[in-house]
Design a protein around this motif. Structure first.
Motif, PDB file in Angstrom:
ATOM      1  N   SER A   8      41.657  31.204  42.059  1.00  0.00           N
ATOM      2  CA  SER A   8      40.515  31.665  41.265  1.00  0.00           C
ATOM      3  C   SER A   8      40.935  32.751  40.290  1.00  0.00           C
ATOM      4  CB  SER A   8      39.401  32.175  42.186  1.00  0.00           C
ATOM      5  OG  SER A   8      39.782  33.369  42.850  1.00  0.00           O
ATOM      6  N   ILE A   9      41.869  33.592  40.697  1.00  0.00           N
ATOM      7  CA  ILE A   9      42.376  34.646  39.815  1.00  0.00           C
ATOM      8  C   ILE A   9      43.178  34.038  38.661  1.00  0.00           C
ATOM      9  CG2 ILE A   9      43.961  36.600  39.663  1.00  0.00           C
ATOM     10  CD1 ILE A   9      43.212  37.234  42.590  1.00  0.00           C
ATOM     11  N   VAL A  10      44.124  33.162  39.013  1.00  0.00           N
ATOM     12  CA  VAL A  10      44.985  32.562  37.992  1.00  0.00           C
ATOM     13  C   VAL A  10      44.167  31.750  36.989  1.00  0.00           C
ATOM     14  CG1 VAL A  10      46.833  30.897  37.573  1.00  0.00           C
ATOM     15  CG2 VAL A  10      47.022  32.506  39.458  1.00  0.00           C
ATOM     16  N   ASN A  11      43.322  30.881  37.494  1.00  0.00           N
ATOM     17  CA  ASN A  11      42.536  30.023  36.599  1.00  0.00           C
ATOM     18  C   ASN A  11      41.538  30.829  35.778  1.00  0.00           C
ATOM     19  OD1 ASN A  11      43.814  27.641  37.424  1.00  0.00           O
ATOM     20  ND2 ASN A  11      42.390  27.329  39.117  1.00  0.00           N
ATOM     21  N   GLY A  12      40.968  31.868  36.383  1.00  0.00           N
ATOM     22  CA  GLY A  12      40.004  32.671  35.659  1.00  0.00           C
ATOM     23  C   GLY A  12      40.613  33.472  34.534  1.00  0.00           C
ATOM     24  N   GLN A  13      41.873  33.856  34.689  1.00  0.00           N
ATOM     25  CA  GLN A  13      42.507  34.721  33.689  1.00  0.00           C
ATOM     26  C   GLN A  13      43.395  33.972  32.708  1.00  0.00           C
ATOM     27  OE1 GLN A  13      44.381  38.073  35.623  1.00  0.00           O
ATOM     28  NE2 GLN A  13      42.631  38.418  36.946  1.00  0.00           N
TER      29      GLN A  13
END
Length: 283
Positions: free
Chosen positions: A157-162
């Protein structure tokens, strides 16, 4: 392409030829290259050269490398790089071995190896995979450096969100498992739904570790999970400000090397061989 001192470009045969027969036989054992017990030195060199220049195997090794390790390899191909005897630089490449180090500390990438690398690099499929792996690796190094453990769902979620990478769990899990098949649990690894720092790696071969219980004891499963996600979002705020890893290379291994003062000798610091089944797992 200049990658050696005094503008000298070494062939793989020249580099291997500067090792003793005992050292060469050690390489054959680690790389699982079969040679006769009474094989002559040149026969051993020829067998090792065929293995080390195998395109599929080298591709597997490249895909298991981190972004900084790829940058180091390309730097050694482009210019002279001199490292101290106790340096951990090029640890991954030296232990395969893809690069060698002369007695006076010059990092050598054999000309044939550089040529195969450039051929692999020009492949569009490899380039696409490498681009995504670079993002995974930078974020993974940052997360395990800061928090030691993070569940894979939160990480994605962090990688895809950023970054807008749109990575799916099967892709990341597959790469993490393939990476471990090549280099073991070095720096970070995947287990039980969590991405963990290498400090949690199995201590003894075959030992069963309950990572879920381990993380509960460290209060990372419940209150820590939300805290980790929050802190990661605050630190990894933009794609171009990803924290670079400050962890040293695995420090638990010895670092044998050749004597200093002579550029005619090359060191070969083999300590383990987690990559020996790399082709079967990755290609």
């Amino acid at each position: 392409m200049k990658n050696q001192s005094e503008n000298k470009v070494y062939t793989l045969a020249e580099v291997l030829g500067k090792h003793t027969i005992a050292e060469l036989k050690q390489m054959t054992q680690v790389l699982e290259v079969k040679v006769l017990s009474k094989a002559k030195k040149q026969e051993i060199i020829d067998a090792l050269s065929a293995k080390l220049l195998d395109k599929e195997l080298l591709t597997a090794w490249l895909l298991a490398a981190g972004k900084q390790e790829i940058e180091e390899l390309e730097l050694a191909m482009a210019e002279d790089v001199v490292i101290a005897e106790e340096s951990g630089r090029f640890y991954y490449w030296r232990n395969l071995p893809v690069v060698f180090v002369t007695g006076d500390g010059v990092v050598v990438v054999p000309s044939e190896t550089a040529a195969v690398y450039n051929e692999i690099k020009s492949d569009s499929e490899y380039a696409q995979k490498r681009s995504r792996i670079n993002v995974f690796d930078e974020y993974l190094m940052s997360c395990v450096n800061l928090y030691r453990a993070i569940d894979i769902t939160t990480f994605l979620s962090i990688v895809n969100g950023q970054t807008g990478l749109n990575a799916k769990r099967p892709e990341l899990e597959s790469w993490l498992k393939d990476r471990e098949a090549v280099r073991g649990q070095q720096m970070y690894f995947f287990e039980g739904g969590y991405i963990l720092s290498e400090e949690y790696r199995t201590k003894k071969e075959g030992e069963v570790v309950d990572y879920h219980q381990l993380l509960e004891r460290q209060e990372l499963l419940h209150s820590g999970k939300e805290r980790t996600a929050s802190l990661c979002r605050s630190v990894l705020c933009r794609k171009d400000t990803i924290l670079r890893c400050i962890l040293p290379f695995h420090s638990g291994s010895s670092w044998p090397s050749g004597k200093r003062g002579s550029s005619d000798r090359f060191s070969y610091p083999i300590n383990h061989a987690p990559w020996r089944n790399a082709k079967r797992h990755l290609c």
